[in-house]
Design an enzyme around this catalytic site. Structure first.
Site, PDB file in Angstrom:
ATOM      1  N   GLY A   1       0.833  -1.201   0.000  1.00 16.69           N
ATOM      2  CA  GLY A   1       0.000   0.000   0.000  1.00 16.69           C
ATOM      3  C   GLY A   1       0.867   1.250   0.000  1.00 16.69           C
TER       4      GLY A   1
ATOM      5  N   ASN B   1       0.205 -10.413 -11.437  1.00 19.01           N
ATOM      6  CA  ASN B   1       1.346 -11.078 -12.069  1.00 19.01           C
ATOM      7  C   ASN B   1       0.852 -12.439 -12.613  1.00 19.01           C
ATOM      8  OD1 ASN B   1       1.362 -12.905  -9.925  1.00 19.01           O
ATOM      9  ND2 ASN B   1       3.074 -11.929  -8.880  1.00 19.01           N
TER      10      ASN B   1
ATOM     11  N   GLN C   1      10.021 -10.396 -18.585  1.00 19.03           N
ATOM     12  CA  GLN C   1       9.396 -10.535 -19.914  1.00 19.03           C
ATOM     13  C   GLN C   1       8.461  -9.366 -20.235  1.00 19.03           C
ATOM     14  OE1 GLN C   1      10.393 -13.088 -21.989  1.00 19.03           O
ATOM     15  NE2 GLN C   1      11.828 -13.205 -20.269  1.00 19.03           N
ATOM     16  N   GLY C   2       8.292  -8.431 -19.295  1.00 19.17           N
ATOM     17  CA  GLY C   2       7.466  -7.263 -19.580  1.00 19.17           C
ATOM     18  C   GLY C   2       6.068  -7.371 -19.024  1.00 19.17           C
TER      19      GLY C   2
ATOM     20  N   ASP D   1      17.930  -5.309  -6.910  1.00 20.36           N
ATOM     21  CA  ASP D   1      16.951  -5.687  -5.883  1.00 20.36           C
ATOM     22  C   ASP D   1      15.560  -5.473  -6.500  1.00 20.36           C
ATOM     23  OD1 ASP D   1      15.245  -5.837  -3.727  1.00 20.36           O
ATOM     24  OD2 ASP D   1      16.328  -4.411  -2.480  1.00 20.36           O
TER      25      ASP D   1
ATOM     26  N   ASP E   1       5.043  -2.797  -7.572  1.00 16.73           N
ATOM     27  CA  ASP E   1       4.346  -1.614  -7.038  1.00 16.73           C
ATOM     28  C   ASP E   1       4.681  -0.370  -7.859  1.00 16.73           C
ATOM     29  OD1 ASP E   1       3.265  -3.182  -5.027  1.00 16.73           O
ATOM     30  OD2 ASP E   1       4.987  -2.857  -3.712  1.00 16.73           O
TER      31      ASP E   1
HETATM   32  P1  ATP Z   1       6.912  -7.847  -6.976  1.00 17.38           P
HETATM   33  O1  ATP Z   1       8.055  -8.797  -6.817  1.00 17.38           O
HETATM   34  O2  ATP Z   1       7.308  -6.421  -6.809  1.00 17.38           O
HETATM   35  O3  ATP Z   1       5.675  -8.249  -6.206  1.00 17.38           O
HETATM   36  P2  ATP Z   1       5.340  -8.561  -9.285  1.00 17.38           P
HETATM   37  O4  ATP Z   1       5.367 -10.047  -9.262  1.00 17.38           O
HETATM   38  O5  ATP Z   1       4.097  -7.862  -8.883  1.00 17.38           O
HETATM   39  O6  ATP Z   1       6.570  -7.953  -8.504  1.00 17.38           O
HETATM   40  P3  ATP Z   1       6.740  -8.555 -11.814  1.00 17.38           P
HETATM   41  O7  ATP Z   1       5.952  -9.139 -12.923  1.00 17.38           O
HETATM   42  O8  ATP Z   1       7.828  -9.381 -11.226  1.00 17.38           O
HETATM   43  O9  ATP Z   1       5.708  -8.009 -10.723  1.00 17.38           O
HETATM   44  O10 ATP Z   1       7.433  -7.189 -12.296  1.00 17.38           O
HETATM   45  C1  ATP Z   1       6.691  -6.014 -12.557  1.00 17.38           C
HETATM   46  C2  ATP Z   1       7.369  -5.269 -13.683  1.00 17.38           C
HETATM   47  O11 ATP Z   1       8.703  -4.900 -13.289  1.00 17.38           O
HETATM   48  C3  ATP Z   1       7.532  -6.063 -14.971  1.00 17.38           C
HETATM   49  O12 ATP Z   1       6.371  -5.991 -15.780  1.00 17.38           O
HETATM   50  C4  ATP Z   1       8.742  -5.365 -15.611  1.00 17.38           C
HETATM   51  O13 ATP Z   1       8.351  -4.189 -16.287  1.00 17.38           O
HETATM   52  C5  ATP Z   1       9.583  -4.966 -14.389  1.00 17.38           C
HETATM   53  N1  ATP Z   1      10.604  -6.003 -14.132  1.00 17.38           N
HETATM   54  C6  ATP Z   1      10.571  -6.989 -13.218  1.00 17.38           C
HETATM   55  N2  ATP Z   1      11.700  -7.743 -13.290  1.00 17.38           N
HETATM   56  C7  ATP Z   1      12.456  -7.214 -14.270  1.00 17.38           C
HETATM   57  C8  ATP Z   1      13.744  -7.522 -14.830  1.00 17.38           C
HETATM   58  N3  ATP Z   1      14.489  -8.547 -14.392  1.00 17.38           N
HETATM   59  N4  ATP Z   1      14.218  -6.731 -15.831  1.00 17.38           N
HETATM   60  C9  ATP Z   1      13.502  -5.664 -16.296  1.00 17.38           C
HETATM   61  N5  ATP Z   1      12.273  -5.325 -15.806  1.00 17.38           N
HETATM   62  C10 ATP Z   1      11.755  -6.088 -14.809  1.00 17.38           C
END
Ligand code: ATP
Length: 289
Positions: A40, A182, A205-206, A227, A233
């Site tokens: 949050g 995710n 992967q975006g 990190d 977020d």
């Molecule tokens: P979190 O771990 O913060 O909870 P999440 O699982 O909600 O993350 P992710 O899909 O892991 O979200 O990542 C969110 C976004 O961050 C991705 O869509 C991408 O744009 C960016 N991102 C995450 N990891 C990478 C990476 N290794 N290289 C480049 N961009 C990344």
């Protein structure tokens, strides 16, 4: 337009250790970072750094960590609700990391739970049509539902990032305008089975945008990973800010802005300390694609 982010705020303590501790074992480690965290708070901070008016609805405890959090937030432009601390311990995440990038996290949610639904809905009653409610997965499904129901009755836009995931969140999609998930949350909760705008993040992967029967993929921005805490977020907050500032719905440009911001966050250590600055976000959001 005002954004209400209802969720949690934590103190994140990161410990570096040679290996994760086993049952009954005592280890030496090094406390390498103390930062504010909590999904949050993270989303509210980045939204406010994007120049939007934000109220963070998150309980903190009446201990020294609660006071420390309050002091840290003075550097941000958001409003914190409730102003007074609650009679519990402040929520804390203890993050163990090892040299080979393994980690384990213990997190508490006493303060998030102690903030009563009625206290939050009383605040939301003052919201106007077109204001926004953002929630994550740190409340119970019942509390999350009650807040979205209240927001809908006020004709607010509702945004849901169901993390940490709970299966019963699946019932809430009819109350949600924009889902941000995710891959794991998407598989479990299947937000695309109802008429919701879905932004699905895919780590390195975006991200994918599912809207009106079409799916669009936006690649991640290459980054040196230091990190990844707060990547999701940062992504959500900048995607939403890009959308709201242009008075539109999530689109490829919003996902592109979000990918750039998330790449900055993952290239630096910490949580709040790793988020892009106001100036960086202003320059990034001014890009036309
Ligand atoms: P979190 O771990 O913060 O909870 P999440 O699982 O909600 O993350 P992710 O899909 O892991 O979200 O990542 C969110 C976004 O961050 C991705 O869509 C991408 O744009 C960016 N991102 C995450 N990891 C990478 C990476 N290794 N290289 C480049 N961009 C990344």
């Amino acid at each position: 337009m005002h954004i209400y982010v209802a969720g949690n705020i934590t103190v994140d303590e990161t410990w570096q250790c040679s290996a994760l501790p086993h049952k009954g074992e005592s280890l030496h480690g090094e406390k390498i970072m103390v930062d504010t965290g909590g999904k949050g708070a993270n989303q509210a901070i980045v939204l406010s750094r994007c120049g939007l008016p934000v109220t963070l609805i998150a309980g903190r405890g009446n201990d020294h960590y609660g006071e420390w959090i309050y002091q840290q937030l003075q550097a941000e432009t958001l409003q914190l609700f409730p102003e007074t601390p609650l009679p519990v311990h402040t929520d804390t995440s203890i993050i163990f990391t090892t040299n080979d990038d393994d980690n384990a996290i213990i997190t508490s949610c006493d303060a998030a739970s102690a903030l009563e639904t009625a206290t939050i809905t009383a605040l939301l009653e003052t919201a106007r049509p077109g204001d926004v409610l953002v929630q994550q997965g740190n409340f119970t499904p019942e509390k999350t539902r009650a807040l979205f129901t209240c927001a809908r009755s006020k004709q607010m836009l509702t945004v849901f990032n169901p993390s940490p995931v709970q299966e019963d969140f699946r019932q809430l999609w009819p109350l949600v305008d924009i889902a941000v998930v995710n891959e794991h949350e998407s598989r479990l909760l299947q937000p695309d089975t109802v008429h919701t705008l879905v932004v699905e993040t895919l780590g390195s992967q975006g991200a994918r945008l599912h809207a009106h029967g079409h799916t669009e993929h936006v690649p991640a921005v290459p980054a040196t990973v230091v990190d990844t805490t707060g990547a999701g977020d940062t992504f959500l907050a900048v995607m939403l800010a890009s959308t709201l500032l242009r008075n539109t719905r999530p689109d490829a440009l919003a996902l592109h802005h979000a990918s750039q911001a998330a790449a900055i966050t993952i290239s630096r250590p910490g949580t709040r300390l790793a988020f892009p600055s106001r100036a960086t976000l202003a320059a990034l959001l001014a890009q036309a694609g």
